[in-house]
Design a protein around this motif. Structure first.
Motif, PDB file in Angstrom:
ATOM      1  N   ARG A   1     -10.344  29.571  -5.560  1.00 54.46           N
ATOM      2  CA  ARG A   1      -9.156  30.411  -5.671  1.00 54.46           C
ATOM      3  C   ARG A   1      -8.223  30.041  -4.530  1.00 54.46           C
ATOM      4  O   ARG A   1      -8.609  30.081  -3.357  1.00 54.46           O
TER       5      ARG A   1
ATOM      6  N   SER B   1      -6.235  37.149  -4.706  1.00 52.05           N
ATOM      7  CA  SER B   1      -6.942  37.070  -5.983  1.00 52.05           C
ATOM      8  C   SER B   1      -7.972  38.179  -6.127  1.00 52.05           C
ATOM      9  O   SER B   1      -8.237  38.646  -7.229  1.00 52.05           O
TER      10      SER B   1
ATOM     11  N   HIS C   1      -1.300  35.302 -11.097  1.00 50.45           N
ATOM     12  CA  HIS C   1      -1.144  34.444  -9.920  1.00 50.45           C
ATOM     13  C   HIS C   1       0.313  34.087  -9.629  1.00 50.45           C
ATOM     14  O   HIS C   1       0.597  33.149  -8.881  1.00 50.45           O
TER      15      HIS C   1
ATOM     16  N   ASN D   1      -3.679  34.002 -16.076  1.00 47.35           N
ATOM     17  CA  ASN D   1      -3.410  33.376 -14.777  1.00 47.35           C
ATOM     18  C   ASN D   1      -1.919  33.379 -14.464  1.00 47.35           C
ATOM     19  O   ASN D   1      -1.507  33.686 -13.338  1.00 47.35           O
TER      20      ASN D   1
ATOM     21  N   GLY E   1     -12.643  32.947 -10.118  1.00 49.15           N
ATOM     22  CA  GLY E   1     -12.385  31.541  -9.844  1.00 49.15           C
ATOM     23  C   GLY E   1     -13.097  30.615 -10.803  1.00 49.15           C
ATOM     24  O   GLY E   1     -13.146  29.409 -10.593  1.00 49.15           O
TER      25      GLY E   1
END
Ligand code: ADP
Ligand code: MG
Length: 134
Positions: free
Chosen positions: A78, A84, A11, A7, A91
């Motif tokens: 998400r 994403s 992200h 992540n 998610g």
């Protein structure tokens, strides 16, 4: 743990620094396990002062707005679906990790604010902390 690291990579913008810390301490506002402003979790707090093991993944990315931070542990949530989708995330990662942590008597939590990065923290009761011992 693996999901927290992936992540932090997927992200956040390329080149974002990520810090991983591991240690043992006692549950509290500064260390984790208990609640405080700017911290979200899907699980109840642990008793203040409980001996805990902590694994922290802290990124220097953009962080999350409080409204998103409240929802990241929800299944299928998400914060930015458009972006994403490009990495195929479902998610589910954080929801599953949070359920596992709670199953072990601990919890997963997030300290974040816009511009302050995300610090995800896996908090587990230390192995020798009494009633939890098997
Ligand atoms: N380190 C992070 N920085 C910013 N947003 C994050 C970070 N980790 C997770 N998120 C947000 O939380 C959402 C849920 O994460 P997760 O449950 O692992 O699902 P997935 O990675 O499959 O999208 C992500 O889609 C993202 O919007
Ligand atoms: Mg994920």
């Amino acid at each position: 743990m693996e999901n927290l690291l992936s992540n932090a990579r997927t992200h956040t913008p390329p080149g974002t620094r990520v810090h991983v810390r591991v240690g043992m301490t006692e549950a509290g506002r500064g260390t984790g396990g208990t609640d405080r402003p700017g911290r979200t979790t899907a699980s109840p707090p642990l008793p203040e002062g409980l001996p805990i093991s902590v694994v922290e993944v802290a990124d220097e990315g953009p962080g999350l707005e409080p409204v998103d931070a409240e929802l990241v542990f929800e299944r299928f949530y998400r914060a930015d679906p458009a972006r994403s989708r490009s990495h195929g995330g479902s998610g589910l990662g954080l929801a599953i990790a949070a359920t596992i942590a709670e199953g072990h008597g601990g919890r997963l939590e997030l300290d974040t604010a816009p511009g302050r990065g995300c610090t995800f923290r896996l908090v587990l009761p230390a192995a020798d902390s009494g009633p939890e011992r098997r």
